[in-house]
Design a protein around this motif. Structure first.
Motif, PDB file in Angstrom:
ATOM      1  N   ILE A 132       0.870  -1.175   0.000  1.00 57.01           N
ATOM      2  CA  ILE A 132       0.000   0.000   0.000  1.00 57.01           C
ATOM      3  C   ILE A 132       0.907   1.225   0.000  1.00 57.01           C
ATOM      4  CG2 ILE A 132      -1.878   1.238   1.147  1.00 57.01           C
ATOM      5  CD1 ILE A 132      -2.677  -1.551   0.366  1.00 57.01           C
ATOM      6  N   TYR A 133       0.762   2.068  -1.027  1.00 52.53           N
ATOM      7  CA  TYR A 133       1.633   3.233  -1.166  1.00 52.53           C
ATOM      8  C   TYR A 133       0.809   4.497  -0.926  1.00 52.53           C
ATOM      9  CZ  TYR A 133       5.323   6.199  -3.172  1.00 52.53           C
ATOM     10  OH  TYR A 133       6.312   7.130  -3.358  1.00 52.53           O
ATOM     11  N   ASN A 134       1.193   5.249   0.108  1.00 52.86           N
ATOM     12  CA  ASN A 134       0.475   6.471   0.478  1.00 52.86           C
ATOM     13  C   ASN A 134       1.190   7.674  -0.159  1.00 52.86           C
ATOM     14  OD1 ASN A 134      -0.183   8.285   3.569  1.00 52.86           O
ATOM     15  ND2 ASN A 134      -1.370   8.185   1.696  1.00 52.86           N
ATOM     16  N   LEU A 135       0.636   8.162  -1.267  1.00 53.95           N
ATOM     17  CA  LEU A 135       1.282   9.203  -2.071  1.00 53.95           C
ATOM     18  C   LEU A 135       0.879  10.586  -1.558  1.00 53.95           C
ATOM     19  CD1 LEU A 135       3.032   9.715  -4.628  1.00 53.95           C
ATOM     20  CD2 LEU A 135       0.903   9.790  -5.925  1.00 53.95           C
ATOM     21  N   GLN A 136       1.792  11.229  -0.836  1.00 54.40           N
ATOM     22  CA  GLN A 136       1.531  12.548  -0.270  1.00 54.40           C
ATOM     23  C   GLN A 136       2.104  13.674  -1.141  1.00 54.40           C
ATOM     24  OE1 GLN A 136       0.041  13.516   2.872  1.00 54.40           O
ATOM     25  NE2 GLN A 136      -0.748  11.443   3.079  1.00 54.40           N
ATOM     26  N   ASP A 137       3.116  13.381  -1.947  1.00 58.94           N
ATOM     27  CA  ASP A 137       3.635  14.366  -2.901  1.00 58.94           C
ATOM     28  C   ASP A 137       4.235  13.610  -4.077  1.00 58.94           C
ATOM     29  OD1 ASP A 137       6.740  14.168  -2.305  1.00 58.94           O
ATOM     30  OD2 ASP A 137       5.724  14.300  -0.379  1.00 58.94           O
ATOM     31  N   ILE A 138       4.247  14.246  -5.242  1.00 57.37           N
ATOM     32  CA  ILE A 138       4.596  13.552  -6.473  1.00 57.37           C
ATOM     33  C   ILE A 138       6.044  13.821  -6.859  1.00 57.37           C
ATOM     34  CG2 ILE A 138       4.094  13.333  -8.930  1.00 57.37           C
ATOM     35  CD1 ILE A 138       1.183  13.842  -8.309  1.00 57.37           C
ATOM     36  N   PHE A 139       6.817  12.767  -6.862  1.00 56.45           N
ATOM     37  CA  PHE A 139       8.203  12.774  -7.313  1.00 56.45           C
ATOM     38  C   PHE A 139       8.265  11.972  -8.612  1.00 56.45           C
ATOM     39  CE2 PHE A 139      12.249  10.560  -7.600  1.00 56.45           C
ATOM     40  CZ  PHE A 139      13.168  11.562  -7.375  1.00 56.45           C
ATOM     41  N   PRO A 140       8.986  12.425  -9.651  1.00 51.10           N
ATOM     42  CA  PRO A 140      10.013  13.469  -9.650  1.00 51.10           C
ATOM     43  C   PRO A 140       9.538  14.834 -10.135  1.00 51.10           C
ATOM     44  CG  PRO A 140      10.204  12.207 -11.658  1.00 51.10           C
ATOM     45  CD  PRO A 140       9.029  11.625 -10.905  1.00 51.10           C
ATOM     46  N   ASP A 141       8.223  15.023 -10.315  1.00 51.10           N
ATOM     47  CA  ASP A 141       7.732  16.318 -10.810  1.00 51.10           C
ATOM     48  C   ASP A 141       8.306  17.478 -10.012  1.00 51.10           C
ATOM     49  OD1 ASP A 141       6.203  14.257 -11.847  1.00 51.10           O
ATOM     50  OD2 ASP A 141       4.420  15.491 -12.044  1.00 51.10           O
ATOM     51  N   SER A 142       8.424  17.274  -8.697  1.00 52.70           N
ATOM     52  CA  SER A 142       8.893  18.344  -7.818  1.00 52.70           C
ATOM     53  C   SER A 142      10.339  18.751  -8.105  1.00 52.70           C
ATOM     54  CB  SER A 142       8.761  17.918  -6.350  1.00 52.70           C
ATOM     55  OG  SER A 142       9.429  16.692  -6.122  1.00 52.70           O
ATOM     56  N   LEU A 143      11.128  17.868  -8.720  1.00 51.63           N
ATOM     57  CA  LEU A 143      12.510  18.225  -9.062  1.00 51.63           C
ATOM     58  C   LEU A 143      12.549  19.344 -10.096  1.00 51.63           C
ATOM     59  CD1 LEU A 143      14.242  14.718  -9.371  1.00 51.63           C
ATOM     60  CD2 LEU A 143      14.374  16.332  -7.461  1.00 51.63           C
ATOM     61  N   VAL A 144      11.637  19.266 -11.062  1.00 46.70           N
ATOM     62  CA  VAL A 144      11.575  20.292 -12.108  1.00 46.70           C
ATOM     63  C   VAL A 144      10.941  21.563 -11.577  1.00 46.70           C
ATOM     64  CG1 VAL A 144      10.602  20.889 -14.365  1.00 46.70           C
ATOM     65  CG2 VAL A 144      11.506  18.595 -13.958  1.00 46.70           C
ATOM     66  N   THR A 145       9.803  21.401 -10.886  1.00 52.37           N
ATOM     67  CA  THR A 145       9.068  22.580 -10.438  1.00 52.37           C
ATOM     68  C   THR A 145       9.827  23.373  -9.382  1.00 52.37           C
ATOM     69  OG1 THR A 145       7.883  21.163  -8.869  1.00 52.37           O
ATOM     70  CG2 THR A 145       6.811  21.592 -10.966  1.00 52.37           C
ATOM     71  N   SER A 146      10.714  22.707  -8.655  1.00 52.33           N
ATOM     72  CA  SER A 146      11.511  23.435  -7.666  1.00 52.33           C
ATOM     73  C   SER A 146      12.833  23.924  -8.232  1.00 52.33           C
ATOM     74  CB  SER A 146      11.782  22.547  -6.442  1.00 52.33           C
ATOM     75  OG  SER A 146      12.484  21.375  -6.822  1.00 52.33           O
ATOM     76  N   GLY A 147      13.068  23.656  -9.524  1.00 52.39           N
ATOM     77  CA  GLY A 147      14.261  24.180 -10.179  1.00 52.39           C
ATOM     78  C   GLY A 147      15.520  23.375  -9.945  1.00 52.39           C
ATOM     79  N   ILE A 148      15.404  22.172  -9.404  1.00 49.52           N
ATOM     80  CA  ILE A 148      16.592  21.362  -9.132  1.00 49.52           C
ATOM     81  C   ILE A 148      17.202  20.832 -10.423  1.00 49.52           C
ATOM     82  CG2 ILE A 148      17.398  19.224  -8.049  1.00 49.52           C
ATOM     83  CD1 ILE A 148      15.389  19.735  -5.803  1.00 49.52           C
ATOM     84  N   CYS A 149      16.348  20.474 -11.396  1.00 53.56           N
ATOM     85  CA  CYS A 149      16.866  19.976 -12.670  1.00 53.56           C
ATOM     86  C   CYS A 149      15.845  20.230 -13.765  1.00 53.56           C
ATOM     87  CB  CYS A 149      17.207  18.485 -12.578  1.00 53.56           C
ATOM     88  SG  CYS A 149      15.772  17.428 -12.322  1.00 53.56           S
ATOM     89  N   GLY A 150      16.234  19.993 -15.003  1.00 51.38           N
ATOM     90  CA  GLY A 150      15.341  20.177 -16.135  1.00 51.38           C
ATOM     91  C   GLY A 150      14.569  18.920 -16.462  1.00 51.38           C
ATOM     92  N   GLU A 151      13.507  19.073 -17.250  1.00 52.80           N
ATOM     93  CA  GLU A 151      12.635  17.954 -17.593  1.00 52.80           C
ATOM     94  C   GLU A 151      13.384  16.847 -18.337  1.00 52.80           C
ATOM     95  OE1 GLU A 151       9.842  15.457 -17.646  1.00 52.80           O
ATOM     96  OE2 GLU A 151       9.200  17.399 -16.892  1.00 52.80           O
TER      97      GLU A 151
END
Length: 412
Positions: A132-151
């Motif tokens: 059972i996976y409780n998804l509280q935030d979506i990774f790796p989308d957050s890497l791009v939206t936070s500016g850590i890396c490009g798509e």
């Protein structure tokens, strides 16, 4: 039924969402399930004395033996990237071993750290347990939206591979917003594999405390007749707390308004440096308070802020939203639009949503509430009413249990 529950932080640590974990475990125990929790020895927001105490107390048993908490020894979490990364790797190895070897019907884990989905997927292949996976935030989308890396970066390719492996090997995914459900469905996850259960709040425990009875004012040496804009929570990249400091800079001339930030995290030092360098005398920063004082923290506020770095708002719905509402405090969000945050605030009539990262809009809304006490009181009353009606702890925990039981019935 027996579960192995893997969690990155646990009481007495100070981290967002811990009350949700404890509420779930209490609900599972009341339902008759036995749960083994595996978590690192406490590190975030605890003293050296507390760490020593839990180094000795490696196992705790609660709820008439239904819940057993196992502390896995790890060194204290620091702020440096390399040290944190190594700690995550060690945590992941221990989680894999426990998930694979401890007898259980299910493995239950959340989405932090992002490697957890891969860890439990591998443990499933070894042990045959359901996940059972409780998804509280979506990774790796957050890497791009936070500016850590490009798509199209190599890091994103690795992230997408991890994400696909996680979703493919999870037997059921419980997420917290319709936006997040739509996101992972676009990535190929079948709808019948997903349940949406909003995070919740115990409105019996979290409620408004009058300023006369709120001891935090005395402890922090703050006058009770001030106007306070409060942020409480993680001080990381995706939270976009810098917009609050930019707003405070624009509002230096409003001598009656103070911005109070309670928090810890990777951006804490850089935020404190901005406060010093820009001489923001209207900003006060304090450590994150224990979870049992959350009513006092938010009841200090005339307005409470929820913020995100532009582009990250679709990756999750901060659980603090319900905590603020339960305390009867108006919300002004600096958040992506359109989003579930914007829709929720509008539906509840409890505040305003401004564009993520826009200090001018945030300033305008703060001034509006500051200048209209009737509006402020109305927004606060609406917030509390919405929390009581829509985000009940009992109902949400029951939905988790039913989602897991449906999976059990399907497998029979």
């Amino acid at each position: 039924m027996k579960l192995v529950y893997l969690v990155q932080y646990f009481s007495p640590e100070k981290a967002s969402g811990l009350q949700l974990v404890e509420d779930l475990l209490e609900g599972f125990s009341a339902h008759g399930w036995k749960t083994d929790v595996f978590t690192p020895s406490p590190t975030r927001g605890v003293t050296d004395e507390q760490r020593k105490e839990y180094a000795r107390k490696r196992v705790e048993v609660k709820y008439d033996g239904k819940l057993t908490i196992h502390r896995m020894h790890l060194y204290r979490e620091g702020k440096g990237f390399v040290g944190r990364a190594i700690r995550y790797v060690l945590f992941s190895i221990e989680c894999f071993w426990k998930a694979a070897t401890v007898p259980a019907d299910f493995i239950f884990t959340g989405s932090g750290p992002p490697t957890q989905g891969v860890v439990v997927g591998l443990a499933k292949k070894v042990s045959g347990k359901k996940v059972i996976y409780n998804l509280q935030d979506i990774f790796p989308d957050s890497l791009v939206t936070s500016g850590i890396c490009g798509e199209n970066s190599f890091l994103m390719k690795i992230g997408h591979a991890m994400e696909n492996f996680t979703y493919r090997n999870a037997d059921h995914i419980i997420t917290i917003t319709d936006d997040m459900k739509a996101n992972i469905m676009k990535k190929g996850v079948p709808e019948d594999k997903i349940s949406v259960v909003r995070n919740w709040i115990d409105t019996d425990k979290v409620k408004h405390i009058s300023r006369e009875d709120n001891l935090l004012f005395d402890e922090l040496k703050l006058p009770r007749d001030g106007f306070y804009v409060v942020y409480a929570g993680n001080l990381g990249k995706v939270q976009g707390v810098d917009v609050i400091l930019k707003t405070a800079s624009l509002m230096k001339n409003y001598k009656d308004i103070k911005f109070v930030i309670f928090g810890n995290g990777s951006e804490e030092d850089s935020l404190k440096k901005i406060v010093r360098d820009k001489h923001l005398d209207n900003v006060l920063m304090f450590p994150l308070q224990p979870i049992e004082r959350v009513s006092e923290v938010y009841s200090m506020a005339d307005i409470s802020i929820i913020s995100c770095t532009p582009g990250t708002g679709g990756s999750g719905m901060p659980s603090k939203t319900w905590t603020i509402m339960a305390a009867g405090i108006p919300i002004i969000a600096s958040f992506d639009m359109p989003s579930e945050m914007e829709r929720t605030i509008e539906e509840a009539g409890c505040g305003f949503c401004t564009r993520a990262g826009d200090e001018n809009e945030l300033t305008e809304k703060i001034i509006r509430v500051f200048g209209d006490s009737r509006l402020k009181n109305c927004l606060g009353q609406n917030a509390r009413r919405y929390a009581e009606k829509n985000v009940s702890k009992a109902e949400a925990v029951e939905q988790y249990i039913k989602s897991i039981e449906r999976l059990v019935d399907k497998e029979k």
